[in-house]
Design a protein around this motif. Sequence first.
Motif, PDB file in Angstrom:
ATOM      1  N   MET A  48     -10.911   3.214  -9.079  1.00 58.49           N
ATOM      2  CA  MET A  48     -10.243   4.505  -9.125  1.00 58.49           C
ATOM      3  C   MET A  48      -9.000   4.385  -9.992  1.00 58.49           C
ATOM      4  N   VAL A  49      -8.843   5.339 -10.907  1.00 58.21           N
ATOM      5  CA  VAL A  49      -7.733   5.346 -11.854  1.00 58.21           C
ATOM      6  C   VAL A  49      -6.913   6.614 -11.635  1.00 58.21           C
ATOM      7  N   GLY A  50      -5.595   6.468 -11.455  1.00 55.69           N
ATOM      8  CA  GLY A  50      -4.787   7.655 -11.249  1.00 55.69           C
ATOM      9  C   GLY A  50      -3.308   7.378 -11.270  1.00 55.69           C
ATOM     10  N   ASN A  51      -2.525   8.450 -11.187  1.00 62.86           N
ATOM     11  CA  ASN A  51      -1.062   8.347 -11.252  1.00 62.86           C
ATOM     12  C   ASN A  51      -0.391   8.391  -9.890  1.00 62.86           C
ATOM     13  N   SER A  52      -1.151   8.691  -8.837  1.00 61.14           N
ATOM     14  CA  SER A  52      -0.572   8.789  -7.501  1.00 61.14           C
ATOM     15  C   SER A  52      -0.952   7.572  -6.665  1.00 61.14           C
ATOM     16  N   LEU A  53       0.039   6.790  -6.299  1.00 59.02           N
ATOM     17  CA  LEU A  53      -0.220   5.642  -5.432  1.00 59.02           C
ATOM     18  C   LEU A  53      -0.780   6.096  -4.090  1.00 59.02           C
ATOM     19  N   LYS A  54      -0.207   7.162  -3.549  1.00 58.51           N
ATOM     20  CA  LYS A  54      -0.593   7.618  -2.206  1.00 58.51           C
ATOM     21  C   LYS A  54      -2.013   8.172  -2.170  1.00 58.51           C
ATOM     22  N   SER A  55      -2.389   8.933  -3.181  1.00 53.46           N
ATOM     23  CA  SER A  55      -3.683   9.618  -3.152  1.00 53.46           C
ATOM     24  C   SER A  55      -4.786   8.891  -3.905  1.00 53.46           C
ATOM     25  N   ASP A  56      -4.430   8.262  -5.015  1.00 56.70           N
ATOM     26  CA  ASP A  56      -5.447   7.672  -5.876  1.00 56.70           C
ATOM     27  C   ASP A  56      -5.663   6.182  -5.651  1.00 56.70           C
TER      28      ASP A  56
ATOM     29  N   GLY B 105      -8.094  -0.350  -7.667  1.00 53.91           N
ATOM     30  CA  GLY B 105      -7.171   0.760  -7.838  1.00 53.91           C
ATOM     31  C   GLY B 105      -6.277   0.500  -9.029  1.00 53.91           C
ATOM     32  N   VAL B 106      -6.385   1.329 -10.059  1.00 51.59           N
ATOM     33  CA  VAL B 106      -5.615   1.149 -11.289  1.00 51.59           C
ATOM     34  C   VAL B 106      -4.595   2.273 -11.400  1.00 51.59           C
ATOM     35  N   TYR B 107      -3.340   1.882 -11.291  1.00 54.36           N
ATOM     36  CA  TYR B 107      -2.227   2.826 -11.275  1.00 54.36           C
ATOM     37  C   TYR B 107      -1.693   3.020 -12.690  1.00 54.36           C
ATOM     38  N   VAL B 108      -1.692   4.282 -13.139  1.00 50.37           N
ATOM     39  CA  VAL B 108      -1.143   4.630 -14.454  1.00 50.37           C
ATOM     40  C   VAL B 108      -0.020   5.631 -14.203  1.00 50.37           C
ATOM     41  N   PRO B 109       1.231   5.187 -14.117  1.00 51.73           N
ATOM     42  CA  PRO B 109       2.332   6.075 -13.737  1.00 51.73           C
ATOM     43  C   PRO B 109       2.517   7.230 -14.720  1.00 51.73           C
ATOM     44  N   HIS B 110       2.954   8.337 -14.177  1.00 53.94           N
ATOM     45  CA  HIS B 110       3.365   9.492 -14.977  1.00 53.94           C
ATOM     46  C   HIS B 110       4.865   9.663 -14.791  1.00 53.94           C
ATOM     47  N   ASP B 111       5.517  10.212 -15.790  1.00 58.84           N
ATOM     48  CA  ASP B 111       6.971  10.387 -15.705  1.00 58.84           C
ATOM     49  C   ASP B 111       7.377  11.254 -14.517  1.00 58.84           C
ATOM     50  N   LEU B 112       6.515  12.199 -14.163  1.00 57.91           N
ATOM     51  CA  LEU B 112       6.797  13.108 -13.052  1.00 57.91           C
ATOM     52  C   LEU B 112       5.685  12.984 -12.017  1.00 57.91           C
ATOM     53  N   THR B 113       6.068  12.661 -10.793  1.00 59.04           N
ATOM     54  CA  THR B 113       5.113  12.615  -9.687  1.00 59.04           C
ATOM     55  C   THR B 113       5.756  13.279  -8.481  1.00 59.04           C
TER      56      THR B 113
END
Length: 235
Positions: free
Chosen positions: A177-185, A196-204
């Motif tokens: 799973m790839v996403g910007n939300s640690l909690k949801s993705d 789980g691959v975390y790709v941060p976004h400037d705004l979360t």
Amino acid sequence: MPSSSLSLTTIGFDADDTLWQNEQFFRQTEKQFIALLAEHADGTDIEARLLEAEKRNLALYGFGIKGFTLSMIETALEIGGGRVPSAVIGEILAAGRDMLSHPIEILPQVRETLEQLAGAYRLVLITKGDLFDQERKLAQSGLADLFEAVEIVSDKNAATYARIFARHGEGPERSMMVGNSLKSDIVPAIEAGSWGVYVPHDLTWVLEHVEEPTQAPRFRRLERLGQLTDLIERL
């Protein structure tokens, strides 16, 4: 791909703020909302009370623009004590409609990455929020043909990922799973047994913040989505 990556068969992607911009439009609308109520309370108080309304209403309205709009109206009525003009409520509704019709802005390297992976893996879009709005954004994005399946869910937890990866793959152990939300993705996908691959976004959104599961063997962090193909080849 190297033989070590062949056990991976399915890759799930979050949508909002992973594939296209989303949170920035909520922030912009929130600023407009604070300005509308400036004569009734200071900005910090308005922001805090709106967040509390959103928390209360998640179980009723779910995630998305419609729930956010209703929370703004509720907050305006609470703060104004019945003194908020109907014109202000009308402006809040108009702001919500504007969000629902805003053009899609694809994030950098998204299309190229999906095109590289499509065919070699089953790509599944896994997103939560309002059904109509998520379908609209996917259709306007031009990315729909790159996904073998689309799952729009009310929430994301370990059971959600276990079910989806069993339906569209060989189970979570062979999925990512790839996403910007640690909690949801990320955290619930890892709990289900997937990568789980975390790709941060400037705004979360603040309600999506949790600690990075740095000790989890299947956790990875990338600074940009374009690094995903190289990561998969190294697994």
